[in-house]
Design a protein around this motif. Structure first.
Motif, PDB file in Angstrom:
ATOM      1  N   VAL A  57       0.835  -1.203   0.000  1.00  0.00           N
ATOM      2  CA  VAL A  57       0.000   0.000   0.000  1.00  0.00           C
ATOM      3  C   VAL A  57       0.871   1.254   0.000  1.00  0.00           C
ATOM      4  CG1 VAL A  57      -1.656   1.346   1.365  1.00  0.00           C
ATOM      5  CG2 VAL A  57      -1.976  -1.122   1.091  1.00  0.00           C
ATOM      6  N   GLU A  58       1.924   1.239   0.816  1.00  0.00           N
ATOM      7  CA  GLU A  58       2.826   2.387   0.882  1.00  0.00           C
ATOM      8  C   GLU A  58       3.523   2.615  -0.463  1.00  0.00           C
ATOM      9  OE1 GLU A  58       3.638   4.659   3.139  1.00  0.00           O
ATOM     10  OE2 GLU A  58       2.159   3.973   4.592  1.00  0.00           O
ATOM     11  N   GLN A  59       4.001   1.531  -1.049  1.00  0.00           N
ATOM     12  CA  GLN A  59       4.701   1.658  -2.324  1.00  0.00           C
ATOM     13  C   GLN A  59       3.781   2.192  -3.419  1.00  0.00           C
ATOM     14  OE1 GLN A  59       6.222  -2.339  -2.784  1.00  0.00           O
ATOM     15  NE2 GLN A  59       8.250  -1.761  -2.045  1.00  0.00           N
ATOM     16  N   SER A  61       1.048   3.915  -3.020  1.00  0.00           N
ATOM     17  CA  SER A  61       0.695   5.305  -2.707  1.00  0.00           C
ATOM     18  C   SER A  61       1.832   6.246  -3.072  1.00  0.00           C
ATOM     19  CB  SER A  61       0.364   5.447  -1.219  1.00  0.00           C
ATOM     20  OG  SER A  61      -0.764   4.669  -0.880  1.00  0.00           O
ATOM     21  N   ARG A  62       3.050   5.869  -2.705  1.00  0.00           N
ATOM     22  CA  ARG A  62       4.216   6.701  -3.026  1.00  0.00           C
ATOM     23  C   ARG A  62       4.375   6.859  -4.535  1.00  0.00           C
ATOM     24  NH1 ARG A  62       8.482   6.782   1.178  1.00  0.00           N
ATOM     25  NH2 ARG A  62       7.608   5.931   3.091  1.00  0.00           N
ATOM     26  N   ARG A  63       4.163   5.752  -5.264  1.00  0.00           N
ATOM     27  CA  ARG A  63       4.301   5.807  -6.723  1.00  0.00           C
ATOM     28  C   ARG A  63       3.279   6.754  -7.332  1.00  0.00           C
ATOM     29  NH1 ARG A  63       1.914   3.858 -11.012  1.00  0.00           N
ATOM     30  NH2 ARG A  63       0.389   2.694  -9.758  1.00  0.00           N
ATOM     31  N   LYS A  64       2.030   6.630  -6.922  1.00  0.00           N
ATOM     32  CA  LYS A  64       0.977   7.467  -7.487  1.00  0.00           C
ATOM     33  C   LYS A  64       1.174   8.937  -7.128  1.00  0.00           C
ATOM     34  CE  LYS A  64      -2.673   3.960  -7.795  1.00  0.00           C
ATOM     35  NZ  LYS A  64      -4.028   3.556  -7.345  1.00  0.00           N
ATOM     36  N   VAL A  65       1.557   9.199  -5.874  1.00  0.00           N
ATOM     37  CA  VAL A  65       1.781  10.590  -5.458  1.00  0.00           C
ATOM     38  C   VAL A  65       2.980  11.178  -6.199  1.00  0.00           C
ATOM     39  CG1 VAL A  65       2.419  12.074  -3.515  1.00  0.00           C
ATOM     40  CG2 VAL A  65       0.692  10.285  -3.208  1.00  0.00           C
ATOM     41  N   ALA A  66       4.035  10.366  -6.364  1.00  0.00           N
ATOM     42  CA  ALA A  66       5.215  10.842  -7.098  1.00  0.00           C
ATOM     43  C   ALA A  66       4.861  11.168  -8.541  1.00  0.00           C
ATOM     44  CB  ALA A  66       6.316   9.786  -7.056  1.00  0.00           C
ATOM     45  N   GLU A  67       4.050  10.338  -9.166  1.00  0.00           N
ATOM     46  CA  GLU A  67       3.624  10.608 -10.539  1.00  0.00           C
ATOM     47  C   GLU A  67       2.804  11.894 -10.614  1.00  0.00           C
ATOM     48  OE1 GLU A  67       1.550   7.133 -11.747  1.00  0.00           O
ATOM     49  OE2 GLU A  67       3.361   5.964 -12.173  1.00  0.00           O
ATOM     50  N   ASN A 234      -7.029   3.772   2.331  1.00  0.00           N
ATOM     51  CA  ASN A 234      -6.254   2.533   2.192  1.00  0.00           C
ATOM     52  C   ASN A 234      -5.026   2.539   3.094  1.00  0.00           C
ATOM     53  OD1 ASN A 234      -8.044   1.535   0.317  1.00  0.00           O
ATOM     54  ND2 ASN A 234      -6.829   2.166  -1.455  1.00  0.00           N
ATOM     55  N   ARG A 235      -4.338   3.666   3.130  1.00  0.00           N
ATOM     56  CA  ARG A 235      -3.143   3.764   3.970  1.00  0.00           C
ATOM     57  C   ARG A 235      -3.531   3.666   5.450  1.00  0.00           C
ATOM     58  NH1 ARG A 235       0.775   8.496   1.845  1.00  0.00           N
ATOM     59  NH2 ARG A 235       2.159   7.399   3.295  1.00  0.00           N
ATOM     60  N   GLN A 236      -4.659   4.288   5.782  1.00  0.00           N
ATOM     61  CA  GLN A 236      -5.120   4.263   7.172  1.00  0.00           C
ATOM     62  C   GLN A 236      -5.493   2.835   7.589  1.00  0.00           C
ATOM     63  OE1 GLN A 236      -8.621   6.692   7.975  1.00  0.00           O
ATOM     64  NE2 GLN A 236      -7.638   7.489   9.819  1.00  0.00           N
ATOM     65  N   GLN A 237      -6.162   2.109   6.672  1.00  0.00           N
ATOM     66  CA  GLN A 237      -6.539   0.732   6.970  1.00  0.00           C
ATOM     67  C   GLN A 237      -5.303  -0.148   7.117  1.00  0.00           C
ATOM     68  OE1 GLN A 237      -9.182  -1.032   4.129  1.00  0.00           O
ATOM     69  NE2 GLN A 237      -9.131  -3.059   5.087  1.00  0.00           N
ATOM     70  N   ALA A 238      -4.335   0.008   6.200  1.00  0.00           N
ATOM     71  CA  ALA A 238      -3.110  -0.789   6.278  1.00  0.00           C
ATOM     72  C   ALA A 238      -2.350  -0.482   7.568  1.00  0.00           C
ATOM     73  CB  ALA A 238      -2.232  -0.501   5.063  1.00  0.00           C
ATOM     74  N   PRO A 257       7.296  -4.974  17.109  1.00  0.00           N
ATOM     75  CA  PRO A 257       8.092  -4.900  15.875  1.00  0.00           C
ATOM     76  C   PRO A 257       8.242  -3.465  15.393  1.00  0.00           C
ATOM     77  CG  PRO A 257       6.378  -6.583  15.711  1.00  0.00           C
ATOM     78  CD  PRO A 257       6.083  -5.779  16.932  1.00  0.00           C
ATOM     79  N   GLY A 258       9.414  -3.180  14.872  1.00  0.00           N
ATOM     80  CA  GLY A 258       9.621  -1.856  14.275  1.00  0.00           C
ATOM     81  C   GLY A 258       9.145  -1.886  12.829  1.00  0.00           C
ATOM     82  N   TRP A 259       8.893  -0.682  12.299  1.00  0.00           N
ATOM     83  CA  TRP A 259       8.400  -0.604  10.914  1.00  0.00           C
ATOM     84  C   TRP A 259       9.563  -0.270   9.993  1.00  0.00           C
ATOM     85  CZ3 TRP A 259       5.488  -2.101   7.337  1.00  0.00           C
ATOM     86  CH2 TRP A 259       5.338  -1.385   6.151  1.00  0.00           C
ATOM     87  N   ALA A 260       9.877  -1.213   9.135  1.00  0.00           N
ATOM     88  CA  ALA A 260      10.891  -0.988   8.102  1.00  0.00           C
ATOM     89  C   ALA A 260      10.226  -1.350   6.782  1.00  0.00           C
ATOM     90  CB  ALA A 260      12.124  -1.853   8.343  1.00  0.00           C
ATOM     91  N   TRP A 261       9.646  -0.352   6.136  1.00  0.00           N
ATOM     92  CA  TRP A 261       8.774  -0.643   4.991  1.00  0.00           C
ATOM     93  C   TRP A 261       9.517  -1.214   3.799  1.00  0.00           C
ATOM     94  CZ3 TRP A 261       8.653   1.462   0.066  1.00  0.00           C
ATOM     95  CH2 TRP A 261       9.475   2.575  -0.152  1.00  0.00           C
ATOM     96  N   ARG A 262      10.830  -1.004   3.752  1.00  0.00           N
ATOM     97  CA  ARG A 262      11.594  -1.519   2.612  1.00  0.00           C
ATOM     98  C   ARG A 262      11.957  -2.999   2.795  1.00  0.00           C
ATOM     99  NH1 ARG A 262      13.354   2.342  -0.901  1.00  0.00           N
ATOM    100  NH2 ARG A 262      13.231   4.494  -0.232  1.00  0.00           N
ATOM    101  N   TRP A 263      11.762  -3.562   3.945  1.00  0.00           N
ATOM    102  CA  TRP A 263      12.154  -4.962   4.186  1.00  0.00           C
ATOM    103  C   TRP A 263      10.996  -5.892   3.859  1.00  0.00           C
ATOM    104  CZ3 TRP A 263      15.423  -5.160   9.272  1.00  0.00           C
ATOM    105  CH2 TRP A 263      16.594  -4.424   9.072  1.00  0.00           C
TER     106      TRP A 263
END
Length: 263
Positions: A57-59, A61-67, A234-238, A257-263
């Motif tokens: 979801v983060e990826q 969202s980031r892609r769409k916002v970046a575009e 969607n981001r809020q639900q995730a 657990p810590g949040w490391a979204w790239r892992w």
């Protein structure tokens, strides 16, 4: 030395994998069965799946916002490029040009858009290559004074600020060259008027492009903001699902657990 390095390499890799596993699935010190034990594989899998879901979801969202941001930037850059090209064209239109040589009489050299005043040669010296004065033809006045011998060409600077007389003995030569200067002054006025009209037209085009760019930029910014708002649920639900999974893991292990979204 190389043998020692190669022998330690597997140990370093294993240590890195163990460290990564403990970061992803933390537990109390010494109670590492939650990170490695097969009896807790289901718990790790549940946490992993929720982590992957949130990452996706983060990826996305980031892609769409970046575009969307790139579309805003693209509109601005396109407008700037168009304006820069027109500004350069405008500068070229208004740039001073001497033009081709049209005539020569003594110290006076006539060009399409300028009149140069050359220096006289001093005794035993060559004539300087550079003129002592360069004047555009715009606003220049010239008059043939044919009342005596020698006769004169009188050149007056724009707005009558200064003038100079150039004596010549040949009356017809003086009158002809003065008329030639006068003709070139008229042609230069037409040339400049045409250039200024075209430059003014370019200025109007620049204003229109800037206005259109501002309007398109505002539209793309609205689209970006609407997109960010639409992605929020969607981001809020995730995020909520991840928080719930973390709470479950913490109750089991005593560590969150810590949040490391790239892992």
């Amino acid at each position: 030395m190389e043998i020692i390095v190669l022998s330690l390499l597997p140990v370093a890799v294993a240590a890195a994998l163990v460290g990564r596993q403990l970061l992803l699935y933390p537990a109390r010190w010494g109670d590492w069965r939650y990170a490695f034990g097969s009896d807790h594989a289901d718990g790790r899998r549940e946490l992993h799946e929720v982590r992957l879901c949130r990452r996706a979801v983060e990826q996305e969202s980031r892609r769409k916002v970046a575009e969307a941001k790139n579309r805003v930037t693209g509109v601005v850059q396109e407008g700037q490029q168009q304006v820069q090209a027109l500004v350069q064209e405008q500068k070229e239109l208004l740039r001073y040009v001497r033009g081709e040589q049209r005539g020569l009489l003594g110290e006076l050299v006539l060009y399409e858009h300028a009149l140069h005043f050359m220096s006289k040669a001093q005794d035993g010296q060559e004539v300087p290559a550079e003129p002592r004065r360069k004047l555009p033809l715009q606003g220049l006045k010239v008059k043939a004074v044919l009342t005596g011998d020698p006769n004169f060409i009188r050149v007056t600077w724009p707005k009558g600020r200064d003038s100079a007389e150039y004596p010549r003995h040949d009356k017809r030569e003086v009158e002809s060259f003065a008329n030639q200067i006068y003709t070139e002054v008229l042609r230069d006025a037409e040339y400049r008027a045409d250039r200024e009209r075209r430059a003014a037209g370019i200025k109007a085009r620049i204003r229109k492009i800037q206005a259109d760019t501002a309007e398109r930029k505002a539209e793309r910014e609205r689209e970006r903001d609407q997109l960010v708002e639409s992605l929020h649920p969607n981001r809020q639900q995730a995020e909520a699902e991840w928080a719930a999974a973390c709470a479950v893991w913490q109750r089991r292990t005593g560590r969150r657990p810590g949040w490391a979204w790239r892992w």
